[in-house]
Design a protein around this motif. Structure first.
Motif, PDB file in Angstrom:
ATOM      1  N   MET A   1     -98.581  67.547  77.222  1.00 37.79           N
ATOM      2  CA  MET A   1     -98.137  67.988  78.552  1.00 37.79           C
ATOM      3  C   MET A   1     -97.754  66.772  79.382  1.00 37.79           C
ATOM      4  O   MET A   1     -98.384  65.719  79.275  1.00 37.79           O
ATOM      5  CB  MET A   1     -99.242  68.764  79.267  1.00 37.79           C
ATOM      6  CG  MET A   1     -99.529  70.108  78.658  1.00 37.79           C
ATOM      7  SD  MET A   1    -100.875  70.970  79.506  1.00 37.79           S
ATOM      8  CE  MET A   1    -100.105  71.339  81.063  1.00 37.79           C
ATOM      9  N   SER A   2     -96.758  66.937  80.224  1.00 41.16           N
ATOM     10  CA  SER A   2     -96.367  65.813  81.075  1.00 41.16           C
ATOM     11  C   SER A   2     -97.399  65.625  82.178  1.00 41.16           C
ATOM     12  O   SER A   2     -97.929  66.600  82.719  1.00 41.16           O
ATOM     13  CB  SER A   2     -94.978  66.024  81.667  1.00 41.16           C
ATOM     14  OG  SER A   2     -95.005  66.986  82.698  1.00 41.16           O
TER      15      SER A   2
ATOM     16  N   LYS B   1     -91.402  62.147  83.054  1.00 44.74           N
ATOM     17  CA  LYS B   1     -92.159  63.265  82.482  1.00 44.74           C
ATOM     18  C   LYS B   1     -93.002  62.806  81.281  1.00 44.74           C
ATOM     19  O   LYS B   1     -93.081  63.468  80.240  1.00 44.74           O
ATOM     20  CB  LYS B   1     -91.232  64.408  82.106  1.00 44.74           C
ATOM     21  CG  LYS B   1     -90.376  64.892  83.263  1.00 44.74           C
ATOM     22  CD  LYS B   1     -90.342  66.368  83.349  1.00 44.74           C
ATOM     23  CE  LYS B   1     -89.465  66.904  84.456  1.00 44.74           C
ATOM     24  NZ  LYS B   1     -89.794  66.527  85.784  1.00 44.74           N
TER      25      LYS B   1
ATOM     26  N   SER C   1     -96.570  67.396  85.357  1.00 45.01           N
ATOM     27  CA  SER C   1     -96.823  68.834  85.488  1.00 45.01           C
ATOM     28  C   SER C   1     -98.244  69.126  85.944  1.00 45.01           C
ATOM     29  O   SER C   1     -98.522  70.186  86.505  1.00 45.01           O
ATOM     30  CB  SER C   1     -96.531  69.556  84.172  1.00 45.01           C
ATOM     31  OG  SER C   1     -97.489  69.211  83.187  1.00 45.01           O
TER      32      SER C   1
END
Length: 122
Positions: free
Chosen positions: A9-10, A54, A13
């Motif tokens: 996952m970034s 990201k 986020s």
């Protein structure tokens, strides 16, 4: 061994959730950023670069400019998991960050969160 989904996952986020958790309890984005800087060594520009790119959590921690050597002092339970018992190194780093943000949201003083030694204890 199965890779945890959080690793890919970034960071960008999840970051807004850290900030929202803190702000919901009257703390600030700047305090969250200070915690991240203390833990990882990312300054404001470095953090922005990570978010713009990201960057995933695995890379975020692997490329951290200066992981704080005293981060091992972070102990306790977050999300039902005892931080010091997490064996997988990357997951431990993520849980430490979670724990620090949790302490901020619970109203703990910043010097306690950042494990600043007490002065005058001689």
């Amino acid at each position: 061994m199965t890779r945890h989904r959080i690793y890919t996952m970034s960071f960008a986020s999840v970051y807004p959730h850290y900030v929202a958790k803190a702000e919901k309890k009257g703390r600030t984005k700047e305090e969250v950023d200070r915690i991240i800087a203390w833990l990882t060594g990312y300054d404001r520009d470095g953090l922005q670069t990570v978010m713009d790119a990201k960057t995933d959590f695995e890379t975020f921690f692997a490329e951290a400019p200066a992981l704080n050597p005293t981060r091992s002092m972070v102990k306790g339970v977050v999300c039902g998991v005892r931080v010091e018992d997490v064996e997988e190194p990357l997951m431990r780093e993520i849980r430490i960050l979670d724990k620090l943000v949790d302490e901020l949201a619970r109203g703990k003083a910043m010097d306690k969160i950042l494990r600043t030694p007490e002065r005058g204890a001689d």
